[in-house]
Motif scaffolding. Structure first.
Motif, PDB file in Angstrom:
ATOM      1  N   GLY A 110      38.335  37.507  38.357  1.00 61.94           N
ATOM      2  CA  GLY A 110      38.887  38.325  37.267  1.00 61.94           C
ATOM      3  C   GLY A 110      39.010  39.745  37.752  1.00 61.94           C
ATOM      4  N   MET A 111      38.568  40.690  36.918  1.00 60.45           N
ATOM      5  CA  MET A 111      38.570  42.086  37.354  1.00 60.45           C
ATOM      6  C   MET A 111      37.231  42.717  37.040  1.00 60.45           C
ATOM      7  N   VAL A 112      36.898  43.728  37.830  1.00 60.03           N
ATOM      8  CA  VAL A 112      35.613  44.389  37.702  1.00 60.03           C
ATOM      9  C   VAL A 112      35.841  45.902  37.706  1.00 60.03           C
ATOM     10  N   PRO A 113      35.939  46.526  36.520  1.00 60.77           N
ATOM     11  CA  PRO A 113      35.971  47.988  36.472  1.00 60.77           C
ATOM     12  C   PRO A 113      34.567  48.528  36.753  1.00 60.77           C
ATOM     13  N   LEU A 114      34.500  49.587  37.530  1.00 59.85           N
ATOM     14  CA  LEU A 114      33.226  50.131  37.958  1.00 59.85           C
ATOM     15  C   LEU A 114      33.245  51.647  37.827  1.00 59.85           C
ATOM     16  N   HIS A 142      40.828  49.468  55.207  1.00 58.03           N
ATOM     17  CA  HIS A 142      41.097  50.753  54.568  1.00 58.03           C
ATOM     18  C   HIS A 142      39.963  51.017  53.586  1.00 58.03           C
ATOM     19  N   SER A 143      39.602  52.279  53.419  1.00 58.38           N
ATOM     20  CA  SER A 143      38.507  52.593  52.511  1.00 58.38           C
ATOM     21  C   SER A 143      38.840  53.812  51.655  1.00 58.38           C
ATOM     22  N   ALA A 144      38.173  53.893  50.514  1.00 56.62           N
ATOM     23  CA  ALA A 144      38.240  55.053  49.633  1.00 56.62           C
ATOM     24  C   ALA A 144      36.851  55.243  49.053  1.00 56.62           C
ATOM     25  N   THR A 145      36.422  56.493  48.948  1.00 57.76           N
ATOM     26  CA  THR A 145      35.091  56.800  48.442  1.00 57.76           C
ATOM     27  C   THR A 145      35.204  57.395  47.048  1.00 57.76           C
ATOM     28  N   TYR A 146      34.334  56.918  46.146  1.00 58.64           N
ATOM     29  CA  TYR A 146      34.359  57.292  44.743  1.00 58.64           C
ATOM     30  C   TYR A 146      33.004  57.833  44.313  1.00 58.64           C
ATOM     31  N   GLY A 147      33.032  58.796  43.410  1.00 58.47           N
ATOM     32  CA  GLY A 147      31.807  59.334  42.842  1.00 58.47           C
ATOM     33  C   GLY A 147      32.127  60.546  41.996  1.00 58.47           C
ATOM     34  N   PRO A 148      31.198  60.968  41.163  1.00 57.51           N
ATOM     35  CA  PRO A 148      31.430  62.138  40.322  1.00 57.51           C
ATOM     36  C   PRO A 148      31.797  63.361  41.159  1.00 57.51           C
ATOM     37  N   GLY A 149      32.899  64.011  40.810  1.00 59.13           N
ATOM     38  CA  GLY A 149      33.332  65.218  41.496  1.00 59.13           C
ATOM     39  C   GLY A 149      34.110  64.996  42.777  1.00 59.13           C
ATOM     40  N   LEU A 150      34.300  63.747  43.205  1.00 67.38           N
ATOM     41  CA  LEU A 150      35.048  63.478  44.436  1.00 67.38           C
ATOM     42  C   LEU A 150      36.545  63.391  44.142  1.00 67.38           C
ATOM     43  N   ALA A 151      37.360  63.528  45.173  1.00 66.52           N
ATOM     44  CA  ALA A 151      38.818  63.537  45.020  1.00 66.52           C
ATOM     45  C   ALA A 151      39.360  62.255  44.388  1.00 66.52           C
ATOM     46  N   ASN A 152      38.763  61.102  44.685  1.00 62.33           N
ATOM     47  CA  ASN A 152      39.227  59.829  44.120  1.00 62.33           C
ATOM     48  C   ASN A 152      38.663  59.562  42.732  1.00 62.33           C
ATOM     49  N   ASP A 153      37.839  60.477  42.219  1.00 61.15           N
ATOM     50  CA  ASP A 153      37.174  60.349  40.921  1.00 61.15           C
ATOM     51  C   ASP A 153      36.014  59.351  41.033  1.00 61.15           C
ATOM     52  N   ALA A 154      35.502  58.896  39.908  1.00 59.80           N
ATOM     53  CA  ALA A 154      34.305  58.069  39.905  1.00 59.80           C
ATOM     54  C   ALA A 154      34.551  56.669  39.373  1.00 59.80           C
ATOM     55  N   VAL A 155      35.826  56.253  39.268  1.00 63.06           N
ATOM     56  CA  VAL A 155      36.149  54.952  38.679  1.00 63.06           C
ATOM     57  C   VAL A 155      37.071  54.184  39.620  1.00 63.06           C
ATOM     58  N   PHE A 156      36.756  52.893  39.830  1.00 67.70           N
ATOM     59  CA  PHE A 156      37.678  52.017  40.554  1.00 67.70           C
ATOM     60  C   PHE A 156      37.555  50.613  40.010  1.00 67.70           C
ATOM     61  N   THR A 157      38.501  49.760  40.392  1.00 66.94           N
ATOM     62  CA  THR A 157      38.522  48.375  39.930  1.00 66.94           C
ATOM     63  C   THR A 157      38.621  47.436  41.117  1.00 66.94           C
ATOM     64  N   GLU A 158      37.794  46.400  41.104  1.00 68.68           N
ATOM     65  CA  GLU A 158      37.916  45.308  42.065  1.00 68.68           C
ATOM     66  C   GLU A 158      38.599  44.152  41.348  1.00 68.68           C
ATOM     67  N   THR A 205      31.457  46.263  34.730  1.00 59.91           N
ATOM     68  CA  THR A 205      31.811  45.273  33.716  1.00 59.91           C
ATOM     69  C   THR A 205      32.496  44.111  34.411  1.00 59.91           C
ATOM     70  N   LEU A 206      31.943  42.914  34.282  1.00 59.16           N
ATOM     71  CA  LEU A 206      32.523  41.718  34.893  1.00 59.16           C
ATOM     72  C   LEU A 206      33.416  41.030  33.869  1.00 59.16           C
ATOM     73  N   ILE A 207      34.708  40.962  34.165  1.00 62.31           N
ATOM     74  CA  ILE A 207      35.679  40.320  33.277  1.00 62.31           C
ATOM     75  C   ILE A 207      36.296  39.170  34.051  1.00 62.31           C
ATOM     76  N   ALA A 208      35.968  37.943  33.654  1.00 66.83           N
ATOM     77  CA  ALA A 208      36.460  36.770  34.383  1.00 66.83           C
ATOM     78  C   ALA A 208      37.211  35.848  33.438  1.00 66.83           C
ATOM     79  N   ARG A 209      38.282  35.267  33.972  1.00 68.38           N
ATOM     80  CA  ARG A 209      39.012  34.278  33.180  1.00 68.38           C
ATOM     81  C   ARG A 209      38.118  33.067  32.968  1.00 68.38           C
ATOM     82  N   ASP A 210      38.495  32.248  32.048  1.00 66.35           N
ATOM     83  CA  ASP A 210      37.713  31.066  31.710  1.00 66.35           C
ATOM     84  C   ASP A 210      37.672  30.114  32.900  1.00 66.35           C
ATOM     85  N   ALA A 211      36.486  29.897  33.424  1.00 66.29           N
ATOM     86  CA  ALA A 211      36.318  29.013  34.573  1.00 66.29           C
ATOM     87  C   ALA A 211      35.151  28.071  34.309  1.00 66.29           C
ATOM     88  N   ASN A 212      35.260  26.879  34.835  1.00 64.01           N
ATOM     89  CA  ASN A 212      34.190  25.912  34.666  1.00 64.01           C
ATOM     90  C   ASN A 212      33.821  25.366  36.040  1.00 64.01           C
TER      91      ASN A 212
END
Length: 94
Positions: free
Chosen positions: A19-23, A38-54, A73-80
């Motif tokens: 699914g998706m994971v907002p962090l 490729h990488s990007a660094t996130y955190g309070p006050g950083l250029a990329n801000d403090a929010v990303f999604t996997e 927040t773990l958001i997953a489609r219905d899986a069994n």
């Protein structure tokens, strides 16, 4: 929802989510690596801000050099059976 605490020099291991994971990085910084190294660094006050999604089938890894805390927040489609994380082969980006 979960709170993750990353110690210095920590890593999540290579994985992806069905699914998706907002962090939100609350303290410190986290680096998100994609399968092309490729990488990007996130955190309070950083250029990329403090929010990303996997999301999607592309493997990724999150690392922290100095430690961090984050709300996830773990958001997953219905899986069994229910699956929130799928392990992937390690890569040598970091």
């Amino acid at each position: 929802m979960q709170e993750f605490v990353f110690g210095p020099n920590s890593r999540t291991g290579w994985h992806h989510h069905p699914g998706m994971v907002p962090l939100v990085v609350k303290t410190g910084s986290l680096t998100l690596w994609d399968s092309d190294c490729h990488s990007a660094t996130y955190g309070p006050g950083l250029a990329n801000d403090a929010v990303f999604t996997e999301s999607g089938d592309d493997p990724g890894e999150v690392t922290s050099k100095d430690g961090a805390t984050s709300s996830v927040t773990l958001i997953a489609r219905d899986a069994n059976p229910p699956v929130f994380r799928i392990e992937d082969a390690a890569r040598s980006c970091t």
